[in-house]
Design a protein around this motif. Structure first.
Motif, PDB file in Angstrom:
ATOM      1  N   VAL A   8       0.848  -1.185   0.000  1.00  0.00           N
ATOM      2  CA  VAL A   8       0.000   0.000   0.000  1.00  0.00           C
ATOM      3  C   VAL A   8       0.886   1.238   0.000  1.00  0.00           C
ATOM      4  CG1 VAL A   8      -0.166   0.072   2.520  1.00  0.00           C
ATOM      5  CG2 VAL A   8      -1.983   1.096   1.135  1.00  0.00           C
ATOM      6  N   GLN A   9       0.400   2.306  -0.562  1.00  0.00           N
ATOM      7  CA  GLN A   9       1.155   3.552  -0.563  1.00  0.00           C
ATOM      8  C   GLN A   9       1.013   4.261   0.782  1.00  0.00           C
ATOM      9  OE1 GLN A   9      -0.169   5.866  -3.961  1.00  0.00           O
ATOM     10  NE2 GLN A   9       1.511   5.070  -5.206  1.00  0.00           N
ATOM     11  N   ALA A  10       1.987   5.062   1.102  1.00  0.00           N
ATOM     12  CA  ALA A  10       1.925   5.850   2.329  1.00  0.00           C
ATOM     13  C   ALA A  10       0.646   6.684   2.346  1.00  0.00           C
ATOM     14  CB  ALA A  10       3.146   6.751   2.438  1.00  0.00           C
ATOM     15  N   GLY A  11       0.010   6.698   3.508  1.00  0.00           N
ATOM     16  CA  GLY A  11      -1.260   7.395   3.646  1.00  0.00           C
ATOM     17  C   GLY A  11      -2.466   6.515   3.419  1.00  0.00           C
ATOM     18  N   GLY A  12      -2.239   5.324   2.912  1.00  0.00           N
ATOM     19  CA  GLY A  12      -3.326   4.401   2.629  1.00  0.00           C
ATOM     20  C   GLY A  12      -3.752   3.606   3.839  1.00  0.00           C
ATOM     21  N   SER A  13      -4.676   2.681   3.592  1.00  0.00           N
ATOM     22  CA  SER A  13      -5.246   1.873   4.673  1.00  0.00           C
ATOM     23  C   SER A  13      -5.241   0.393   4.316  1.00  0.00           C
ATOM     24  CB  SER A  13      -6.697   2.310   4.946  1.00  0.00           C
ATOM     25  OG  SER A  13      -6.757   3.643   5.366  1.00  0.00           O
ATOM     26  N   LEU A  14      -5.194  -0.425   5.337  1.00  0.00           N
ATOM     27  CA  LEU A  14      -5.334  -1.870   5.207  1.00  0.00           C
ATOM     28  C   LEU A  14      -6.068  -2.386   6.436  1.00  0.00           C
ATOM     29  CD1 LEU A  14      -1.859  -3.259   4.010  1.00  0.00           C
ATOM     30  CD2 LEU A  14      -3.996  -3.288   2.712  1.00  0.00           C
ATOM     31  N   THR A  15      -6.780  -3.476   6.247  1.00  0.00           N
ATOM     32  CA  THR A  15      -7.395  -4.153   7.385  1.00  0.00           C
ATOM     33  C   THR A  15      -6.881  -5.579   7.440  1.00  0.00           C
ATOM     34  OG1 THR A  15      -9.408  -2.827   7.233  1.00  0.00           O
ATOM     35  CG2 THR A  15      -9.532  -4.874   8.475  1.00  0.00           C
TER      36      THR A  15
END
Length: 121
Positions: free
Chosen positions: A12-19
């Motif tokens: 994921v790119q910086a600033g993004g989200s993951l669960t």
């Protein structure tokens, strides 16, 4: 036999989200025990990211406070880690942990296999 299986990691790119998700099988009953997420970056020790105690209280590493949220779905016997505003320094392998208590103070410690998270700048 207790098994913890993580999923949801990725790039994921910086600033993004993951669960991240952790599914418990076997005799694990996560709602009655302590669960947590740890991470280990290359060349570093494994560290606690977030945890939920038996009474439901949560705790977070200072580095992720306000960005990560741990939650537990008792009906599904699952634990989640919502990660927002990701930073490159969050890059690590993330592990699900469960402490299954057999007395008030003694427990069996279980780990998942880990799911990698890579945050690009």
């Amino acid at each position: 036999q207790v098994q913890l299986v993580e999923s949801g990691g990725g790039l994921v790119q910086a600033g993004g989200s993951l669960t991240l998700s952790c599914a418990a099988s076997g005799s694990a009953i996560l709602s009655r025990n302590a669960v947590g997420w740890y991470r280990q970056a290359p060349g570093k020790q494994r560290e606690l990211v977030a945890g939920v105690s038996r009474d439901g209280s949560t705790n977070y590493a200072d580095s992720v406070k306000g960005r990560f949220t741990i939650s537990r779905d008792n009906a599904k016997n699952m634990v989640y880690l919502q990660m927002n505003s990701l930073k490159p320094e969050d890059t690590a392998v993330y592990y699900c942990n469960a402490r299954l208590y057999y007395t008030d103070s003694n427990y069996y410690n279980y780990w998942g296999q880990g799911t990698p998270v890579t945050v690009s700048s």
